[in-house]
Motif scaffolding. Structure first.
Motif, PDB file in Angstrom:
ATOM      1  N   PRO A   1       2.997   5.237  -6.646  1.00  0.00           N
ATOM      2  CA  PRO A   1       2.673   6.657  -6.880  1.00  0.00           C
ATOM      3  C   PRO A   1       3.605   7.563  -6.064  1.00  0.00           C
ATOM      4  CG  PRO A   1       0.712   5.411  -6.275  1.00  0.00           C
ATOM      5  CD  PRO A   1       1.881   4.501  -6.064  1.00  0.00           C
ATOM      6  N   ARG A   2       4.064   8.645  -6.704  1.00  0.00           N
ATOM      7  CA  ARG A   2       5.026   9.559  -6.077  1.00  0.00           C
ATOM      8  C   ARG A   2       4.333  10.854  -5.635  1.00  0.00           C
ATOM      9  NH1 ARG A   2       7.608   5.384  -7.856  1.00  0.00           N
ATOM     10  NH2 ARG A   2       9.780   5.522  -8.513  1.00  0.00           N
ATOM     11  N   PRO A   3       4.856  11.477  -4.579  1.00  0.00           N
ATOM     12  CA  PRO A   3       4.316  12.785  -4.193  1.00  0.00           C
ATOM     13  C   PRO A   3       4.397  13.800  -5.335  1.00  0.00           C
ATOM     14  CG  PRO A   3       5.824  11.955  -2.501  1.00  0.00           C
ATOM     15  CD  PRO A   3       5.902  11.005  -3.659  1.00  0.00           C
ATOM     16  N   ASP A   4       5.432  13.697  -6.202  1.00  0.00           N
ATOM     17  CA  ASP A   4       5.555  14.629  -7.345  1.00  0.00           C
ATOM     18  C   ASP A   4       4.295  14.641  -8.191  1.00  0.00           C
ATOM     19  OD1 ASP A   4       8.153  15.023  -6.624  1.00  0.00           O
ATOM     20  OD2 ASP A   4       8.992  13.663  -8.140  1.00  0.00           O
ATOM     21  N   THR A   5       3.656  13.476  -8.297  1.00  0.00           N
ATOM     22  CA  THR A   5       2.493  13.356  -9.176  1.00  0.00           C
ATOM     23  C   THR A   5       1.282  14.105  -8.604  1.00  0.00           C
ATOM     24  OG1 THR A   5       3.390  11.317 -10.038  1.00  0.00           O
ATOM     25  CG2 THR A   5       1.037  11.614 -10.341  1.00  0.00           C
TER      26      THR A   5
ATOM     27  N   ARG B   1       0.830  -1.208   0.000  1.00  0.00           N
ATOM     28  CA  ARG B   1       0.000   0.000   0.000  1.00  0.00           C
ATOM     29  C   ARG B   1       0.863   1.255   0.000  1.00  0.00           C
ATOM     30  NH1 ARG B   1      -0.173  -1.582   5.707  1.00  0.00           N
ATOM     31  NH2 ARG B   1       0.796   0.136   6.841  1.00  0.00           N
ATOM     32  N   ARG B   2       0.257   2.374  -0.414  1.00  0.00           N
ATOM     33  CA  ARG B   2       0.922   3.676  -0.414  1.00  0.00           C
ATOM     34  C   ARG B   2      -0.161   4.760  -0.371  1.00  0.00           C
ATOM     35  NH1 ARG B   2       5.990   5.778  -1.662  1.00  0.00           N
ATOM     36  NH2 ARG B   2       6.500   4.272  -0.057  1.00  0.00           N
ATOM     37  N   GLU B   3       0.111   5.797   0.382  1.00  0.00           N
ATOM     38  CA  GLU B   3      -0.859   6.892   0.419  1.00  0.00           C
ATOM     39  C   GLU B   3      -0.585   7.858  -0.725  1.00  0.00           C
ATOM     40  OE1 GLU B   3      -1.532   9.157   4.195  1.00  0.00           O
ATOM     41  OE2 GLU B   3      -1.955  10.701   2.682  1.00  0.00           O
ATOM     42  N   PHE B   4      -1.646   8.305  -1.357  1.00  0.00           N
ATOM     43  CA  PHE B   4      -1.519   9.289  -2.452  1.00  0.00           C
ATOM     44  C   PHE B   4      -2.728  10.212  -2.392  1.00  0.00           C
ATOM     45  CE2 PHE B   4      -2.368  10.816  -6.762  1.00  0.00           C
ATOM     46  CZ  PHE B   4      -1.122  11.336  -7.105  1.00  0.00           C
ATOM     47  N   TYR B   5      -2.479  11.487  -2.328  1.00  0.00           N
ATOM     48  CA  TYR B   5      -3.530  12.505  -2.313  1.00  0.00           C
ATOM     49  C   TYR B   5      -4.637  12.151  -1.296  1.00  0.00           C
ATOM     50  CZ  TYR B   5      -5.249  16.810  -4.330  1.00  0.00           C
ATOM     51  OH  TYR B   5      -5.618  18.122  -4.505  1.00  0.00           O
ATOM     52  N   GLY B   6      -4.198  11.708  -0.124  1.00  0.00           N
ATOM     53  CA  GLY B   6      -5.148  11.422   0.961  1.00  0.00           C
ATOM     54  C   GLY B   6      -5.881  10.095   0.833  1.00  0.00           C
ATOM     55  N   MET B   7      -5.542   9.294  -0.200  1.00  0.00           N
ATOM     56  CA  MET B   7      -6.196   7.985  -0.365  1.00  0.00           C
ATOM     57  C   MET B   7      -5.172   6.902  -0.045  1.00  0.00           C
ATOM     58  SD  MET B   7      -7.634   8.511  -4.237  1.00  0.00           S
ATOM     59  CE  MET B   7      -5.995   8.735  -4.891  1.00  0.00           C
ATOM     60  N   GLU B   8      -5.638   5.798   0.549  1.00  0.00           N
ATOM     61  CA  GLU B   8      -4.729   4.658   0.686  1.00  0.00           C
ATOM     62  C   GLU B   8      -4.934   3.748  -0.518  1.00  0.00           C
ATOM     63  OE1 GLU B   8      -3.881   2.444   4.455  1.00  0.00           O
ATOM     64  OE2 GLU B   8      -4.551   0.789   3.181  1.00  0.00           O
TER      65      GLU B   8
ATOM     66  N   GLY C   1      -1.971   3.076 -14.142  1.00  0.00           N
ATOM     67  CA  GLY C   1      -1.241   2.319 -13.114  1.00  0.00           C
ATOM     68  C   GLY C   1      -2.167   1.896 -11.976  1.00  0.00           C
ATOM     69  N   SER C   2      -1.839   2.314 -10.759  1.00  0.00           N
ATOM     70  CA  SER C   2      -2.663   1.972  -9.585  1.00  0.00           C
ATOM     71  C   SER C   2      -3.984   2.731  -9.571  1.00  0.00           C
ATOM     72  CB  SER C   2      -1.898   2.317  -8.312  1.00  0.00           C
ATOM     73  OG  SER C   2      -1.651   3.719  -8.279  1.00  0.00           O
ATOM     74  N   GLY C   3      -4.170   3.649 -10.527  1.00  0.00           N
ATOM     75  CA  GLY C   3      -5.377   4.479 -10.565  1.00  0.00           C
ATOM     76  C   GLY C   3      -5.203   5.781  -9.788  1.00  0.00           C
TER      77      GLY C   3
END
Ligand SMILES: C[S@@+](CC[C@H](N)C(=O)[O-])C[C@H]1O[C@@H](n2cnc3c(N)ncnc32)[C@H](O)[C@@H]1O
Length: 295
Positions: A98-102, A81-88, A127-129
């Motif tokens: 997913p990278r913070p840059d994105t 898992r990875r957090e991206f834009y407040g979503m797990e 990718g992961s959506g």
């Protein structure tokens, strides 16, 4: 007697720091996350119960995860898992982490999709959506289409959508625009953009990520050229194309956009001030200049 959780944290944070060149703080956090993962407890539990022993049935699986990390495998793949834009987001090695840059691309895209409008948005190479789901959640009235050439990636993205309860995304398997009909108000993509012989590919997380998600020809721009070359057939009048790219590719991407007739070509910096996302607007000759959103 079994070692305590606190003993293990102390011992293994040093092993990780040494093996991966992490700071003590980063290494401690990773050990706590690995222990928390096998114990299925939050980090606060490890801190509050540092004197508890790590029982042998848990010690084995923990050692297995630690040894993967000591080999350099990314935490996101080990934990899944990875957090991206407040979503797990749930992940596997079939998708890019997913990278913070994105998040720069997400922010830039949101600036072109006013809330409470029904925009048609396309995310190429989902990718992961990560991008598609962030946009769909932030703009629930919009309809997002997300495509990828990898069936495994699409399965993961769809599972993330299901788990997060995101209804307004349609999933599509294909080679960039292949098989996609209709016109979009906004097309976004974080395509592969690393040059094939880039030495970074042999370092860090990149060694474990799918090459087709990273590499794009000798100069890294093959995918970007294809997307820019075809985008006008899929954009409505006034629609935008926004692309994430490498730290040193902004000028070349702006030149490509301008050469293909895009207007208002510009670049958005990431939080570190690095030129990260470039964009252009498609305005066919004779079309009205208003953005084609449906109120
Ligand atoms: C850099 S990753 C981006 C993943 C995700 N959008 C993100 O930002 O985390 C690039 C994605 O493009 C996909 N891809 C590569 N070549 C493609 C192609 N020809 N057509 C469609 N998708 C492609 C890969 O499978 C991968 O998921």
């Amino acid at each position: 007697m079994s070692a305590t959780l606190a003993d293990i944290c102390r011992r293994d944070q040093q092993r990780l720091a040494l093996a991966l060149g992490l700071s003590e703080r980063e290494a401690r956090l990773e050990v706590q996350l690995l222990l928390g993962h096998v114990l299925q407890k939050p980090r606060s539990h490890l801190i509050a119960h540092g004197e508890s022993p790590l029982e042998p049935p848990i010690a084995g699986p923990y050692e297995a995860l630690l040894s993967r990390r000591l080999q350099g495998e990314p935490m996101a793949y080990i934990l899944g898992r990875r957090e991206f834009y407040g979503m797990e987001l749930r992940l596997s090695p079939a998708v890019l982490i997913p990278r913070p840059d994105t998040e720069t691309l997400v922010e830039a895209a949101l600036s072109r999709v006013p809330p409470a409008t029904r925009c048609a948005v396309l995310d190429l190479g989902t990718g992961s959506g990560a991008i598609a789901l962030a946009l769909a959640l932030q703009r629930p009235q919009s309809q997002v289409t997300a495509s990828d050439i990898s069936p495994d990636a699409l399965r993961i993205a769809q599972a993330n959508a299901h788990r997060l309860g995101v209804p307004n995304v349609a999933w599509h398997l294909g080679d960039w625009f292949e098989g996609l009909g209709g016109r979009f108000d906004l097309i976004v993509s974080n395509p592969p953009y690393i040059p094939a012989r880039d030495p970074h590919l042999d370092r860090g997380d990149l060694r474990f990520e799918p090459p087709h998600a990273l590499v794009s020809g000798p100069d890294g721009l093959e995918a970007i050229r294809r997307i820019i070359g075809q985008a006008h057939r899929h954009l409505g009048a006034g629609g935008s194309l926004m692309l994430e790219h490498g730290f040193d590719q902004a000028q070349r991407v702006r030149d490509l956009l301008a050469a293909h007739g895009f207007e208002d070509v510009c670049t958005f910096p990431d939080l570190a001030g690095i030129e990260r996302v470039s964009a252009g607007r498609w305005q066919p000759a004779g079309a009205p200049t208003a953005a084609p959103t449906v109120p």
